[in-house]
Enzyme design. Structure first.
Site, PDB file in Angstrom:
ATOM      1  N   SER A 105      -1.812  -9.125   3.923  1.00 23.34           N
ATOM      2  CA  SER A 105      -1.490  -8.178   4.720  1.00 23.34           C
ATOM      3  C   SER A 105      -1.936  -6.759   4.307  1.00 23.34           C
ATOM      4  O   SER A 105      -1.253  -6.533   3.025  1.00 23.34           O
ATOM      5  CB  SER A 105       0.001  -8.129   5.250  1.00 23.34           C
ATOM      6  OG  SER A 105       0.193  -7.035   5.814  1.00 23.34           O
TER       7      SER A 105
ATOM      8  N   HIS B 190      -5.033  -9.640   7.322  1.00 29.50           N
ATOM      9  CA  HIS B 190      -4.218  -9.579   8.302  1.00 29.50           C
ATOM     10  C   HIS B 190      -3.912  -8.006   8.396  1.00 29.50           C
ATOM     11  O   HIS B 190      -3.639  -7.437   7.827  1.00 29.50           O
ATOM     12  CB  HIS B 190      -2.547 -10.346   7.848  1.00 29.50           C
ATOM     13  CG  HIS B 190      -1.743 -10.310   8.694  1.00 29.50           C
ATOM     14  ND1 HIS B 190      -1.598 -11.188   9.996  1.00 29.50           N
ATOM     15  CD2 HIS B 190      -0.299  -9.265   8.825  1.00 29.50           C
ATOM     16  CE1 HIS B 190      -0.385 -10.975  10.512  1.00 29.50           C
ATOM     17  NE2 HIS B 190       0.334  -9.738   9.884  1.00 29.50           N
TER      18      HIS B 190
ATOM     19  N   ASP C  72      -1.697  -5.490  10.564  1.00 32.06           N
ATOM     20  CA  ASP C  72      -0.220  -4.867  10.825  1.00 32.06           C
ATOM     21  C   ASP C  72      -0.642  -3.674  11.672  1.00 32.06           C
ATOM     22  O   ASP C  72      -0.293  -2.736  11.398  1.00 32.06           O
ATOM     23  CB  ASP C  72       0.765  -4.949   9.871  1.00 32.06           C
ATOM     24  CG  ASP C  72       1.203  -6.365   9.627  1.00 32.06           C
ATOM     25  OD1 ASP C  72       1.186  -7.150  10.173  1.00 32.06           O
ATOM     26  OD2 ASP C  72       1.010  -6.780   8.154  1.00 32.06           O
TER      27      ASP C  72
ATOM     28  N   MET D 104       1.267  -1.149  14.082  1.00 36.26           N
ATOM     29  CA  MET D 104       2.544  -0.590  14.556  1.00 36.26           C
ATOM     30  C   MET D 104       2.652   0.654  15.414  1.00 36.26           C
ATOM     31  O   MET D 104       2.076   1.669  14.889  1.00 36.26           O
ATOM     32  CB  MET D 104       3.631  -0.699  13.456  1.00 36.26           C
ATOM     33  CG  MET D 104       3.514  -2.020  12.524  1.00 36.26           C
ATOM     34  SD  MET D 104       4.760  -1.764  11.122  1.00 36.26           S
ATOM     35  CE  MET D 104       4.464  -3.093  10.086  1.00 36.26           C
TER      36      MET D 104
ATOM     37  N   HIS E 156      -2.403  -8.203  14.239  1.00 31.54           N
ATOM     38  CA  HIS E 156      -0.923  -8.569  14.503  1.00 31.54           C
ATOM     39  C   HIS E 156      -0.521  -7.254  15.264  1.00 31.54           C
ATOM     40  O   HIS E 156      -0.098  -6.427  14.584  1.00 31.54           O
ATOM     41  CB  HIS E 156      -0.249  -8.933  13.422  1.00 31.54           C
ATOM     42  CG  HIS E 156       1.418  -9.125  13.579  1.00 31.54           C
ATOM     43  ND1 HIS E 156       2.242  -9.059  12.524  1.00 31.54           N
ATOM     44  CD2 HIS E 156       2.144  -9.116  14.641  1.00 31.54           C
ATOM     45  CE1 HIS E 156       3.295  -9.211  12.837  1.00 31.54           C
ATOM     46  NE2 HIS E 156       3.562  -9.332  14.371  1.00 31.54           N
TER      47      HIS E 156
ATOM     48  N   MET F  47       2.108  -5.084  16.846  1.00 37.11           N
ATOM     49  CA  MET F  47       3.555  -4.712  16.989  1.00 37.11           C
ATOM     50  C   MET F  47       3.736  -3.669  18.027  1.00 37.11           C
ATOM     51  O   MET F  47       4.019  -2.419  17.286  1.00 37.11           O
ATOM     52  CB  MET F  47       4.162  -4.827  15.630  1.00 37.11           C
ATOM     53  CG  MET F  47       4.294  -5.975  14.774  1.00 37.11           C
ATOM     54  SD  MET F  47       4.578  -5.689  13.102  1.00 37.11           S
ATOM     55  CE  MET F  47       3.044  -5.716  12.570  1.00 37.11           C
TER      56      MET F  47
ATOM     57  N   MET G 212       7.364 -15.121  12.651  1.00 36.06           N
ATOM     58  CA  MET G 212       8.060 -13.977  11.821  1.00 36.06           C
ATOM     59  C   MET G 212       8.953 -14.549  10.894  1.00 36.06           C
ATOM     60  O   MET G 212      10.109 -15.240  11.466  1.00 36.06           O
ATOM     61  CB  MET G 212       8.573 -12.919  12.715  1.00 36.06           C
ATOM     62  CG  MET G 212       7.463 -12.201  13.467  1.00 36.06           C
ATOM     63  SD  MET G 212       6.125 -11.567  12.217  1.00 36.06           S
ATOM     64  CE  MET G 212       6.784 -10.597  10.950  1.00 36.06           C
TER      65      MET G 212
ATOM     66  N   GLY H 186       8.060  -4.716  11.010  1.00 37.06           N
ATOM     67  CA  GLY H 186       8.209  -3.323  10.702  1.00 37.06           C
ATOM     68  C   GLY H 186       7.901  -3.078   9.196  1.00 37.06           C
ATOM     69  O   GLY H 186       7.150  -1.829   8.977  1.00 37.06           O
ATOM     70  N   PHE H 187       8.179  -3.774   8.319  1.00 35.03           N
ATOM     71  CA  PHE H 187       7.989  -3.308   6.926  1.00 35.03           C
ATOM     72  C   PHE H 187       7.556  -4.437   6.225  1.00 35.03           C
ATOM     73  O   PHE H 187       8.185  -5.618   6.379  1.00 35.03           O
ATOM     74  CB  PHE H 187       9.223  -2.723   6.500  1.00 35.03           C
ATOM     75  CG  PHE H 187       9.620  -1.495   7.108  1.00 35.03           C
ATOM     76  CD1 PHE H 187       9.035  -0.280   6.855  1.00 35.03           C
ATOM     77  CD2 PHE H 187      10.417  -1.541   8.135  1.00 35.03           C
ATOM     78  CE1 PHE H 187       9.577   0.978   7.746  1.00 35.03           C
ATOM     79  CE2 PHE H 187      11.040  -0.439   8.870  1.00 35.03           C
ATOM     80  CZ  PHE H 187      10.461   0.759   8.630  1.00 35.03           C
TER      81      PHE H 187
ATOM     82  N   ASP I 131       4.779 -15.105   8.495  1.00 30.93           N
ATOM     83  CA  ASP I 131       4.476 -13.840   8.214  1.00 30.93           C
ATOM     84  C   ASP I 131       5.793 -13.292   7.660  1.00 30.93           C
ATOM     85  O   ASP I 131       6.684 -13.206   8.554  1.00 30.93           O
ATOM     86  CB  ASP I 131       3.878 -13.099   9.231  1.00 30.93           C
ATOM     87  CG  ASP I 131       3.649 -11.466   9.112  1.00 30.93           C
ATOM     88  OD1 ASP I 131       3.787 -11.041   7.623  1.00 30.93           O
ATOM     89  OD2 ASP I 131       2.943 -10.816   9.862  1.00 30.93           O
ATOM     90  N   GLY I 132       6.009 -12.729   6.596  1.00 30.61           N
ATOM     91  CA  GLY I 132       7.246 -12.052   5.963  1.00 30.61           C
ATOM     92  C   GLY I 132       7.829 -12.671   4.939  1.00 30.61           C
ATOM     93  O   GLY I 132       8.253 -13.979   5.070  1.00 30.61           O
ATOM     94  N   GLY I 133       7.876 -12.221   3.450  1.00 30.92           N
ATOM     95  CA  GLY I 133       8.431 -12.491   2.392  1.00 30.92           C
ATOM     96  C   GLY I 133       7.818 -13.750   1.902  1.00 30.92           C
ATOM     97  O   GLY I 133       8.476 -14.625   1.137  1.00 30.92           O
TER      98      GLY I 133
ATOM     99  N   GLY J 298       1.813  -9.864   2.012  1.00 29.57           N
ATOM    100  CA  GLY J 298       1.310  -8.361   1.689  1.00 29.57           C
ATOM    101  C   GLY J 298       1.628  -8.186   0.175  1.00 29.57           C
ATOM    102  O   GLY J 298       0.975  -8.072  -0.712  1.00 29.57           O
ATOM    103  N   SER J 299       3.137  -7.838  -0.009  1.00 30.00           N
ATOM    104  CA  SER J 299       3.512  -7.501  -1.196  1.00 30.00           C
ATOM    105  C   SER J 299       2.938  -8.264  -2.447  1.00 30.00           C
ATOM    106  O   SER J 299       2.844  -8.204  -3.517  1.00 30.00           O
ATOM    107  CB  SER J 299       4.852  -7.035  -1.172  1.00 30.00           C
ATOM    108  OG  SER J 299       5.616  -8.148  -0.833  1.00 30.00           O
TER     109      SER J 299
HETATM  110  C1  DX5 Z   1       5.744  -7.220   8.762  1.00 30.73           C
HETATM  111  C2  DX5 Z   1       4.384  -7.398   9.003  1.00 30.73           C
HETATM  112  C3  DX5 Z   1       3.815  -8.231   7.667  1.00 30.73           C
HETATM  113  C4  DX5 Z   1       4.143  -7.696   6.369  1.00 30.73           C
HETATM  114  C5  DX5 Z   1       4.369  -8.772   5.301  1.00 30.73           C
HETATM  115  O1  DX5 Z   1       6.181  -6.480   9.941  1.00 30.73           O
HETATM  116  O2  DX5 Z   1       3.908  -7.955   9.859  1.00 30.73           O
HETATM  117  O3  DX5 Z   1       2.585  -8.517   8.112  1.00 30.73           O
HETATM  118  O4  DX5 Z   1       2.980  -6.795   5.850  1.00 30.73           O
HETATM  119  O5  DX5 Z   1       4.823  -8.244   4.148  1.00 30.73           O
HETATM  120  P1  DX5 Z   1       5.212  -9.005   2.832  1.00 30.73           P
HETATM  121  O6  DX5 Z   1       4.501 -10.364   2.609  1.00 30.73           O
HETATM  122  O7  DX5 Z   1       5.482  -8.073   1.706  1.00 30.73           O
HETATM  123  O8  DX5 Z   1       6.907  -9.405   3.409  1.00 30.73           O
HETATM  124 ZN    ZN Z   2       2.085  -9.176  10.073  1.00 29.72          ZN
END
Ligand code: DX5
Ligand code: ZN
Length: 217
Positions: free
Chosen positions: A10, A35, A37, A39, A68, A70, A140, A145-146, A178-180, A200-201
């Site tokens: 991401s 990916h 995002d 928003m 994606h 949002m 999700m 959001g983040f 997606d997420g964490g 992402g991170s």
């Molecule tokens: C959150 C996004 C994710 C986000 C994931 O709203 O949809 O795609 O970038 O980031 P990590 O992998 O750091 O949780």
């Molecule tokens: Zn996403």
């Protein structure tokens, strides 16, 4: 036989001041999906980028562009994202409860793969009748959001339930999460039947992007 897991970095966690280079970096490191995002500050409490960013990223990679959305009223924008070069457009159940099937069909009619996203607190019952229309279901594992949030393990049962529905009915639909996602949670996601892991991170925060991607896979 272990199935092919696809990795979708991401770019939310990339350095936006050098987006092209960041995308090329994960492309060359073996990511199958990119990916994106999107928003709007209304559906989620954060603002990222829109159609122009997708169009410009399309110039630097041939990988699958996974958009994606949002955003509220995605039906107003899916055509523009399709024209910008999206390969998948995923829309939130929570953003279009009343016209979900119409939006999914609208995306397909544009020649783009369609995806349906479900928030952590949306039960599978809400979306199960629409899975037959989808090329992808995105589960999700954080509230959108983040980046950098903690993985919500309770969504794994939902992944398994969606896996069962897809397999029992022979639907041509993949599951993305997606997420964490990191080296540990990626194992749980794979065991629960996910095909595509968004990170992402865990990817952009790593000193060795290729090792991070290989580790997730
Ligand atoms: C959150 C996004 C994710 C986000 C994931 O709203 O949809 O795609 O970038 O980031 P990590 O992998 O750091 O949780
Ligand atoms: Zn996403």
């Amino acid at each position: 036989m272990t199935k092919d897991i696809k990795i979708a970095p991401s770019v939310l966690s990339a350095d936006f001041s050098k987006m092209g280079e960041e995308v090329k970096r994960v492309d060359e490191a073996g990511a199958e999906f990119i990916h994106l995002d999107v928003m709007d500050g209304v559906f989620v409490p954060n603002i990222t980028f829109g159609i122009k960013m997708v169009k410009d990223i399309r110039k630097v990679t041939d990988k699958v562009l996974d958009c994606h959305l949002m955003i509220v009223h995605p039906e107003k924008y899916v055509e523009s994202f399709a024209k910008a070069g999206a390969d998948y457009i995923t829309v939130h159940y929570e953003a279009c409860k009343d016209n979900l099937a119409d939006v999914l069909n609208q995306i397909k009619a544009l020649g783009v793969k369609c995806g349906l996203v479900v928030n952590p607190d949306t039960p599978v019952e809400c979306v199960k009748d629409c899975i037959s229309l989808c090329d992808m279901v995105l589960v999700m594992s954080v509230f959108p959001g983040f980046g950098g949030q903690r993985f919500i393990a309770e969504v794994l049962d939902k992944c398994k339930a969606i896996r069962r529905i897809i397999d029992e009915n022979g639907y041509n639909c993949i599951i993305e999460i997606d997420g964490g996602i990191n080296a540990e949670t990626s194992k749980l996601a794979k065991e629960a039947g996910c095909d595509v892991l968004v990170a992402g991170s865990a990817v952009f925060g790593a000193s060795d992007v290729k090792a991070a991607i290989d580790g997730l896979r």
